[in-house]
Scaffold this motif. Structure first.
Motif, mmCIF file in Angstrom:
data_model
loop_
_atom_site.group_PDB
_atom_site.id
_atom_site.type_symbol
_atom_site.label_atom_id
_atom_site.label_comp_id
_atom_site.label_asym_id
_atom_site.label_seq_id
_atom_site.Cartn_x
_atom_site.Cartn_y
_atom_site.Cartn_z
ATOM 1 N N VAL A 166 35.863 -76.275 -26.802
ATOM 2 C CA VAL A 166 34.597 -76.425 -26.954
ATOM 3 C C VAL A 166 33.694 -75.813 -26.096
ATOM 4 O O VAL A 166 32.613 -75.144 -26.489
ATOM 5 C CB VAL A 166 34.232 -77.963 -27.157
ATOM 6 N N TRP A 297 35.017 -82.161 -33.584
ATOM 7 C CA TRP A 297 35.361 -81.578 -32.530
ATOM 8 C C TRP A 297 35.432 -80.039 -32.573
ATOM 9 O O TRP A 297 35.842 -79.496 -31.466
ATOM 10 C CB TRP A 297 36.930 -82.109 -32.064
ATOM 11 N N GLY A 298 34.855 -79.522 -33.567
ATOM 12 C CA GLY A 298 35.097 -78.131 -33.624
ATOM 13 C C GLY A 298 36.433 -77.494 -34.437
ATOM 14 O O GLY A 298 37.068 -78.406 -34.755
ATOM 15 N N SER A 368 29.546 -78.729 -34.533
ATOM 16 C CA SER A 368 30.235 -79.973 -34.393
ATOM 17 C C SER A 368 29.492 -80.839 -33.771
ATOM 18 O O SER A 368 28.615 -80.507 -32.698
ATOM 19 C CB SER A 368 31.692 -79.643 -34.174
ATOM 20 N N GLN A 371 29.799 -79.817 -30.158
ATOM 21 C CA GLN A 371 29.138 -78.537 -29.343
ATOM 22 C C GLN A 371 27.898 -79.074 -29.200
ATOM 23 O O GLN A 371 27.055 -78.560 -28.138
ATOM 24 C CB GLN A 371 29.038 -77.603 -30.342
ATOM 25 N N ARG A 374 28.073 -80.854 -25.989
ATOM 26 C CA ARG A 374 28.032 -79.874 -24.635
ATOM 27 C C ARG A 374 26.614 -79.217 -24.372
ATOM 28 O O ARG A 374 26.250 -79.174 -23.240
ATOM 29 C CB ARG A 374 28.936 -78.861 -25.093
#
Length: 434
Positions: A166, A297-298, A368, A371, A374
């Motif tokens: 990620v 979770w991407g 996601s 993301q 993050r």
């Protein structure tokens, strides 16, 4: 907020302002949650303005945003709360070496956890969990078909394989997916096929409904979504039940796709592939579509196909330890990853439509929760105390429904919804005339 809008602008080509904000959401905490949610709301309002060709500044009421991203707390049916919240099993459990977070709001996830832990009773689960290591329990519950995440620090997440997958991703992505002539579907009457569940995806399509879109949400006959949640996140939409495994219903979905302008997906990557509904297959058969997909979770790394929820992403990514400590994890003051990602997904849809008008083509967006997490962890921190909750009354919208009057938090900055959630079996699977 400016940093988030700059990232959205870089990914979509949309302008990053101007935006005027009065007050703050007042969520507080050690992370820049107010900046995240305000920026996400602003992004979709800027995108809608660009689509309409409107050059008026975007104005946002901060306290309204704070209520909107906690909308599930204020939804009422005939004056009664709609019963949302976390199930008893949806919480942190201590393990032999740390903590794990389970998600048990859905019966099939509770049953999966019980196959591993021997019970759905939280007290018994708490006793058994202490015999496990956190990451081993996480893996066992996921393998059984459940939803769980070991609590990690931000550093632990960054060093893990799913965390590294990620780390290199942008906040969101928008790319051309097919060749097609320019199109100009109107925002009022935009046809949106909603293939989403839980919060983030439904928030995205709820936002589009506030701008006047005709949103038709399709659910399967198995594993129905929580009805209380639909009263909140389903406002402004029509809902139908279709079985994608049945040939007749699958043909109906194909007819809807041919007449749709937008598809929003909120299932795990791969979950819809067998039905020809993955973005690549859609681009091949229906190159006119703007398709935006939200996952937990991407698309990259070992967790790309895992089940995930806001609370689990908070646990795995390190947000839970920042909001508490490794010894006693905490949580964000709202399901901010879900709501912010939903608003950003709406912005991505609208940006795809802007690009389609100018350049033609089909467009594909990806976002996601991981993301968004993050971005939140990387943003400058400005710890603040939560503000007292504002009086929600001025921000509530009352709508009629067969079950009685529905009260929901009105959409911040966009027009009010025109109807409460229209739930099965009332709606026919067909688009309205426009």
């Amino acid at each position: 907020m400016r940093g988030l809008l700059a990232e959205v602008a870089a990914a979509t080509g949309l302008p990053a302002g101007p935006v005027e904000v009065s007050g703050t959401p007042g969520l507080g905490g050690p992370l820049a949650v107010d900046e995240l949610v305000t920026g996400a709301v602003a992004a979709q309002l800027l995108a809608a303005r660009a689509l309409r060709g409107d050059d008026a500044p975007v104005r946002i009421d901060g306290p309204h945003v704070g209520l909107a991203v906690r909308s599930e707390r204020y939804a009422r049916l005939a004056g009664r709360p709609v019963g949302l919240g976390f199930a008893p099993l949806s919480r942190f459990f201590a393990t032999s070496d740390g903590w794990v977070r389970l998600h048990g709001n859905y019966a099939h996830h509770r049953a999966a956890a019980a196959t591993v832990l021997g019970s759905e009773d939280p007290a018994q689960v708490a006793r058994v969990a202490t015999r496990w290591r956190a990451e081993e329990l996480e893996s066992a519950v996921v393998a059984a078909g459940g939803a769980a995440a070991a609590v990690r620090t931000p550093e632990g997440w960054a060093a893990s394989e799913p965390g590294r997958a990620v780390a290199g991703l942008p906040l969101l992505e928008l790319r051309r997916s097919a060749e097609a002539p320019p199109r100009r579907p109107p925002l009022e009457g935009l046809r949106v096929l909603d293939l989403t569940r839980v919060i983030a995806g439904p928030v995205a399509t709820r936002v589009l409904a506030s701008h006047g879109a005709d949103v038709l949400r399709v659910d399967g006959p198995q594993l129905p979504d929580l009805p209380g949640g639909l009263l909140d996140t389903g406002v402004g939409k029509r809902h139908v039940v279709l079985d994608l495994a049945a040939a007749r219903d699958r043909a109906t979905v194909e007819e809807l796709l041919a007449g749709a302008d937008v598809v929003v997906q909120g299932y795990r990557p791969g979950a819809l592939d067998a039905f020809g509904l993955d973005p690549a297959a859609l681009a091949e058969r229906h190159p006119h579509l703007v398709v935006v997909r939200i996952s937990a979770w991407g698309l990259h790394g070992p967790w790309a196909g895992h089940r995930g929820f806001d609370s689990l992403v908070q646990a795995a990514s390190g947000i839970a330890t920042v909001c508490g400590s490794p010894e006693q994890p905490g949580a964000l003051p709202a399901q901010a990853l879900d709501h912010a990602t939903g608003y950003l997904a709406a912005a991505t849809v609208l940006a795809g439509l802007v690009r389609q008008r100018a350049e033609g083509g089909g467009w594909h967006g990806e976002l996601s929760l991981a993301q968004t997490a993050r971005w939140l962890l990387d943003a400058p921190r400005d710890p603040s105390s939560p503000a007292p909750d504002p009086d929600p009354a001025p921000y509530l919208q009352r709508l009629d429904s067969p079950g009685g009057p529905v009260e929901v938090v009105a959409p911040p900055g966009s027009p009010p919804w025109t109807s409460a959630a229209v739930l099965p079996p009332v709606t026919e699977p067909a688009w309205r005339e426009r």
